[in-house]
Structures are given as C-alpha cells and as structure tokens.
Design an enzyme around this catalytic site. Structure first.
Site, PDB file in Angstrom:
ATOM      1  N   GLY A   1      -4.330  -0.429  12.717  1.00 38.44           N
ATOM      2  CA  GLY A   1      -3.359   0.543  13.583  1.00 38.44           C
ATOM      3  C   GLY A   1      -1.809   0.588  13.253  1.00 38.44           C
ATOM      4  N   GLU A   2      -1.147   0.587  14.348  1.00 37.58           N
ATOM      5  CA  GLU A   2       0.411   0.610  14.138  1.00 37.58           C
ATOM      6  C   GLU A   2       0.934   0.407  15.304  1.00 37.58           C
ATOM      7  OE1 GLU A   2       3.256  -0.140  11.293  1.00 37.58           O
ATOM      8  OE2 GLU A   2       1.291   1.054  10.542  1.00 37.58           O
TER       9      GLU A   2
ATOM     10  N   VAL B   1       1.162  -0.390   4.543  1.00 33.96           N
ATOM     11  CA  VAL B   1       2.230   0.430   5.065  1.00 33.96           C
ATOM     12  C   VAL B   1       3.385  -0.324   5.397  1.00 33.96           C
ATOM     13  CG1 VAL B   1       2.719   2.162   7.057  1.00 33.96           C
ATOM     14  CG2 VAL B   1       0.583   2.295   5.975  1.00 33.96           C
TER      15      VAL B   1
ATOM     16  N   SER C   1       1.315  14.492  12.366  1.00 32.61           N
ATOM     17  CA  SER C   1       0.370  15.650  12.545  1.00 32.61           C
ATOM     18  C   SER C   1       0.700  15.963  14.103  1.00 32.61           C
ATOM     19  CB  SER C   1      -0.839  15.428  12.350  1.00 32.61           C
ATOM     20  OG  SER C   1      -1.706  16.448  12.434  1.00 32.61           O
TER      21      SER C   1
ATOM     22  N   CYS D   1      -6.357   0.910   8.552  1.00 39.91           N
ATOM     23  CA  CYS D   1      -7.122  -0.284   7.809  1.00 39.91           C
ATOM     24  C   CYS D   1      -8.545  -0.014   8.401  1.00 39.91           C
ATOM     25  CB  CYS D   1      -6.678  -1.431   8.039  1.00 39.91           C
ATOM     26  SG  CYS D   1      -4.819  -1.935   7.471  1.00 39.91           S
TER      27      CYS D   1
ATOM     28  N   ARG E   1      -7.371  -3.327   3.789  1.00 40.93           N
ATOM     29  CA  ARG E   1      -5.950  -3.056   4.172  1.00 40.93           C
ATOM     30  C   ARG E   1      -5.507  -1.713   3.363  1.00 40.93           C
ATOM     31  NH1 ARG E   1      -0.506  -6.773   3.008  1.00 40.93           N
ATOM     32  NH2 ARG E   1       0.767  -5.377   4.822  1.00 40.93           N
ATOM     33  N   LEU E   2      -4.785  -0.983   3.962  1.00 40.60           N
ATOM     34  CA  LEU E   2      -3.801   0.188   3.708  1.00 40.60           C
ATOM     35  C   LEU E   2      -2.386  -0.314   3.789  1.00 40.60           C
ATOM     36  CD1 LEU E   2      -3.540   3.105   2.394  1.00 40.60           C
ATOM     37  CD2 LEU E   2      -3.416   3.677   4.785  1.00 40.60           C
TER      38      LEU E   2
ATOM     39  N   ASP F   1       3.792  -5.747  11.892  1.00 42.80           N
ATOM     40  CA  ASP F   1       3.104  -5.523  13.266  1.00 42.80           C
ATOM     41  C   ASP F   1       2.183  -6.380  13.559  1.00 42.80           C
ATOM     42  OD1 ASP F   1       1.772  -3.841  11.511  1.00 42.80           O
ATOM     43  OD2 ASP F   1       1.479  -2.415  13.441  1.00 42.80           O
TER      44      ASP F   1
END
Length: 614
Positions: A78-79, A53, A377, A2, A50-51, A102
């Site tokens: 974040g996550e 997820v 990644s 985000c 917001r993305l 989260d």
C-alpha cells in the site's frame, strides 16, 4: 505497490517451511518485481515482494522493529498519504526512524496505538503484523478496498495473501468451488459478493475491516463505515469543499521516489486529476506531467455513439493534454493482442473478469509501465457522485435488483438445468441484494427518493466499484505498475455520501457539483462533456474472434465449461449478430461480444486452475 503473503500455524514448525513460503511469494513476483524478503519463526511466516516506490534503501520488508524486548514484524502492500503527519506525531512521542518509508511509520503506529492506528491512516493498504509478545497476527484492509487481502483456515493453519494465487500455492489449499462459488461466477460475475473468495473456504477481508488471529481463534472488527446524517453545508460551501478535498487527495498521492503519471481519457474525472497533478508538477518544479490514454486500432472507423457511450475519447484527450501542457502518449491496441490477452487477464485476476475490458487494461498498463512506475487514475468518481445511468433511469431505480445487471435473466437462460437447480440463480441474486440493502445506514424520515439514491450509492460503492478496483489492482499490478485512485480518498467519500441528490446534480447534469467545483480548472467544453466509460473495442474482428473461439469450446467434448451451460442456447448466442444484445448485461460496456468472452474466460479458468466442484 507490493505483494504480501504468509501464514500462522500452531502445530507446524514454520521455520522448516521456507520452500513453501518461497513458492507462495513467487506467485506475487509481478506485484513486486524489485525485491523480496522472508521472515520465519516457529509459529508465523511472512513474505513480501516489493515494488520500490518510496525509500529504496530503508523500506525493505518484512520489516522488524523492537518494543519492550519483543519484535513486531510487518508485511505491507500500500501507500500512506499522510506519512509526514503520522511521523511527526510519533517522533513527538519519542520514536526514532531509520528511513523515510511509510512502512516504518505504519509499523510504528501499530506498536504505539494497536488497532486504533487505523482511523489515523489516510491511504490504501493491506497489511499483516505479527506481534511476538502476544503471539498474534493482525491484518487490516483500507476503507474502500483498493488493495486486496485474501485468507483461509486449513486445519491448524491460517493462510493469507494479496491474491488468490498465493493461497493456492500452499499445499493445503486446493482449487475447489461449491455451489455458492459457482453462483458467484455464473450469476454475479464479474462482480463478487463482498468478502467472498470464490474458492471453497476462502474469504477476502472486507474493506474497512481488520482481523486478529491468535490461539483463541479469529476475530474480525469493522473499524470504518459510512455514516448518514443531514448535509450541513450550502451549495457554495459544498462546491468549495469538494474541490479542496479532491485537489488535496491528488497532491498527497503524487508522493514517490519514482516516475509518476496520470491516465487521461479526456473525461471529467481523469482530466481533473491530471489538472491538479500538472499544477503540482509545475509548482514543485518537477517537470512536465506524463499522461497516457488507451484506444484501439481502427476504432475510429467502427465506433457508433449510443446511450452508454456518447462519444469517443481521442479529440477530448488531445484537447485536455494541450490545455494542461502534458507530455502525452496514446497506447493503441491491436485486436489479435486483445483476444490473446483474455487468458492473461484471467491469470492476473485468478478469476474470470471483465473480458476484453480487463484485457485491454492489462495491455495498457504494460505499456505505461515502460515509462512510469506510479499512475493516478479517475476511478470511483461516478460511484460517489452518482454518475452512472442507473442513478437517473426510472427502470433501474424501480428494479429490485443490482442496477448494473438488469437483464440477468438473459444469463440465466444460458445455464444448464442442472446448474440452475444447484445454485437457484434468481434466489441467490435476490438474497445478496437484500443483504446489502440491510447494511445501508439510513436517516429516519428521509425523503423516499433521496433514500433510494442512498441505497443505489451504497450498492454501487460496495459492489460495482469493488469490481472496478479489483480490475485496476490486478491488471496494473500484473505489470508492476502502481495505480492510485484519488476519488477513493475516504474524506472525499465520507463528505459526498451525504450531499443531497439535487445538489449533486446541480446545473441539471450528472456530477454537477463536481463540474462546478472544477470551474476554472478545466476548459468549459470538458466540464460539459457527457460521461463516457472506459473505451472498449468496436472492431467487428474482435466479435468474430471470440465467436469462433466460443464455438470451438462448444465443439470440444473435453471442455470443463459444457456441464454448466445450455449448449444450444450458448450456440445461438454465438450466432447472433454482434449488435443484437443492445443492453449491457453488466455495467455499461459488456454486451454480446463481452458475454462470449466471459464464457471463454470461465472455460480458461476451469482448465488452467484445474477447478474441482465439491
């Protein structure tokens, strides 16, 4: 992932500043294309892009929760990878949750433990929480700096955002640079001094730090740091722990309610992540893992092995994909698209960056985003396991400067005498280097060679890795793709920090301990493959295109770049054969064509951001 932004002001009524807050948030739309939100009060204003997820319905932001009659409001990028454990602990303390995001767990953790919640978090994050009772803003950034967070003070205002562009959208923040900012761009770039925001008066909260801003002012605290001590484990135990920590990090980072993939180069690091992810997919019954790699049209014709790039990725990608049974796609980039994307990469980073190495990643992520929202990644393995050439080259170990920029004098000669007098480039670099070495946590009486490797590791984590994480965040988030980096799991970083060099290189190969930990996970030939960096184009058409572009800039009397460079020296550079600069001037990939492209990016940045030197 985000985008977050906002500000606190003790004099301005921020409920009347909705339009400004909307403008700031709009600059971050690419980071969060799925939803947006604002929260305003007289003293604090927070915004979020917001993305989606996790938890589409219950994870909206800014999120508000009540405790003791007062509100806590969070905007978070974040996550968290240990959300279930934190949630269970908080439920045992009497908290009840509305959803499974989260975000709600993080806000509740802060409400319960304050800043002491930070050591409990496993994840990547940058967040801000307004405490209505205390009338204070609390901000924090993850331990390794995977997620960005910039801030500045302007009069009575404290302004922050995920990216520099959000700050620059505020009318009080102007695109001004001073001598220090110029030194960062022309001498250290594309790297940056930790915490430096380039623009005058702008800073970035350093990794592992948190910040409190209230009527008493601003206070910054360090909540995490690497700790040096003798390594307690034997080789067999170390191999086992490295393998377990990495596998656990990968499995935790697969959490999502959207499609997840991995970025696969066929090298050790990305192959390991893909292997653990594919196994988890199979075990969980979630289908076939999607993998993606990047290459360039006609690169097979022009690639020539060298000491930094021993081979190309194509056959290795095919071998690993077939071995793991992944659904693979190779993204091929055309030279004209790569050249054109140099400007887009500047806009994504808000600064000159790693030239076509940035631009190609931007184009790559744009294609990956069409089929996935989250990617894992392999960045940062070389930093923590000592995989880069400078960990083994005696000239780099002996040099009293940053080992990824051993020919910095070549760059200095391209600068105008006036700029050199203003920024004193050699002194500036030397001071930044000394400042960093002064931070290294040492073990008294440690073997000199081991102590030097510790210094090199600290330098690489805090500088070179930070540049790559900047690159990965900005280029991926510019396309709305969330990229996670399991090798940045802080538990793995803490453990590897104290593994002796001889053990790290067991078997006589770089990252030997990691290779041994992956025995049975990957084919033997992949385990033995020499390190090869992120691929770049070797097409002569690219070198020719940036040469022509740079010469056009030199012939343009209105170019804002000209006062800062030695025009004739740069012209000579542009007329050199593309292979003339055989030693990279930054990292492993950036040679003559990339130096020309970097100067192009500086010109683009100065023009498009209307940078003013003060």
């Amino acid at each position: 992932m985000c985008g977050i932004t906002g500000w606190v002001d003790w004099e301005e009524d921020l409920t009347q500043q909705k339009a400004v807050l909307e403008d700031m948030a709009a600059t971050l739309a690419c980071r969060g294309p799925d939803a947006d939100g604002l929260w305003l009060s007289p003293r604090a204003a927070l915004a979020h892009r917001r993305l989606i997820v996790v938890d589409p319905a219950g994870g909206g932001q800014p999120m508000v929760r009540w405790k003791g009659g007062y509100r806590y409001i969070i905007t978070y990028n974040g996550e968290l990878y240990n959300t279930p454990e934190l949630r269970a602990e908080l439920e045992a303390r009497g908290y009840r949750f509305h959803g499974h995001s989260d975000t709600e767990v993080l806000l509740t953790a802060f409400m319960e433990w304050g800043r002491e919640c930070l050591p409990r978090l496993n994840g990547i994050f940058a967040f801000a929480i307004w405490d209505e009772e205390d009338q204070s803003l609390f901000m924090a950034r993850d331990r390794l700096g995977v997620k960005p967070l910039f801030y500045t003070r302007r009069g009575s205002a404290f302004i922050f955002g995920s990216e520099l562009k959000a700050l620059l959208a505020h009318p009080a923040v102007q695109p001004e640079v001073d001598a220090e900012g110029l030194a960062e761009i022309f001498v250290l770039g594309p790297g940056r001094t930790p915490g430096h925001g380039i623009f005058r008066g702008v800073n970035e909260l350093r990794p592992g730090h948190c910040l409190v801003y209230d009527r008493r002012g601003m206070r910054i605290y360090r909540y995490w740091a690497l700790e040096s001590h003798p390594h307690p484990d034997d080789l067999e135990t170390t191999v086992e722990k490295v393998g377990w920590l990495l596998e656990d990090a990968v499995r935790r980072q697969l959490v999502a309610d959207v499609p997840v993939c991995t970025l696969l180069s066929g090298g050790l690091d990305s192959s390991a992540i893909s292997a653990f992810a594919a196994a988890a997919f199979q075990q969980n019954g979630t289908g076939q893992l999607r993998t993606f790699s990047v290459d360039y049209v006609d690169n097979d014709r022009y690639f020539r092995p060298n000491q930094f790039e021993p081979d190309s990725d194509a056959r290795w990608v095919k071998r690993v994909s077939q071995f793991l049974g992944t659904n693979h796609r190779t993204v091929l980039i055309e030279t004209p698209d790569l050249v054109e994307a140099l400007g887009a990469a500047v806009r994504a980073r808000d600064l000159p960056g790693m030239a076509d190495v940035d631009a190609s990643l931007l184009l790559f992520c744009r294609e990956v985003k069409k089929e996935a929202t989250v990617a894992l990644s392999g960045e940062c393995a070389d930093e923590i396991f000592g995989g880069y050439p400078w960990f083994r080259r005696e000239d780099a170990l002996a040099a009293q400067t940053f080992p990824w920029a051993l020919i910095n004098g070549e760059r200095t000669r391209l600068l105008s005498p006036e700029l050199q007098a203003m920024i004193r480039p050699e002194e500036y670099v030397a001071q930044r280097y000394r400042d960093t070495l002064a931070e290294v946590p040492r073990i008294p009486g440690e073997d000199p060679r081991e102590a030097r490797i510790r210094e090199m590791t600290y330098l690489t984590i805090n500088w070179f890795m930070a540049t790559l994480l900047d690159r990965k965040d900005r280029m991926s988030m510019a396309t709305g793709l969330e990229v996670r980096v399991p090798f940045c799991d802080h538990r793995l970083v803490e453990y590897t920090w104290n593994i002796p060099w001889e053990m790290k290189c067991c078997g006589g190969m770089e990252k030997g301990i990691l290779r041994r930990a992956l025995a049975g996970v990957l084919p033997q030939e992949v385990l033995q493959r020499r390190k090869s960096p992120y691929p770049k184009t070797h097409h002569p058409a690219y070198a020719e295109a940036v040469r022509r572009w740079l010469l056009d800039i030199l012939d343009d009397p209105t170019s804002p770049l000209l006062p800062f460079i030695n025009i004739e020296a740069v012209r000579r550079l542009a007329h050199l054969d593309a292979t003339a600069m055989n030693i990279p001037w930054y990292g492993q990939l950036m040679r003559g064509p990339q130096l020309m492209a970097y100067l192009i990016q500086i010109d683009t940045w100065l023009r498009n951001y209307r940078v003013v030197v003060r």
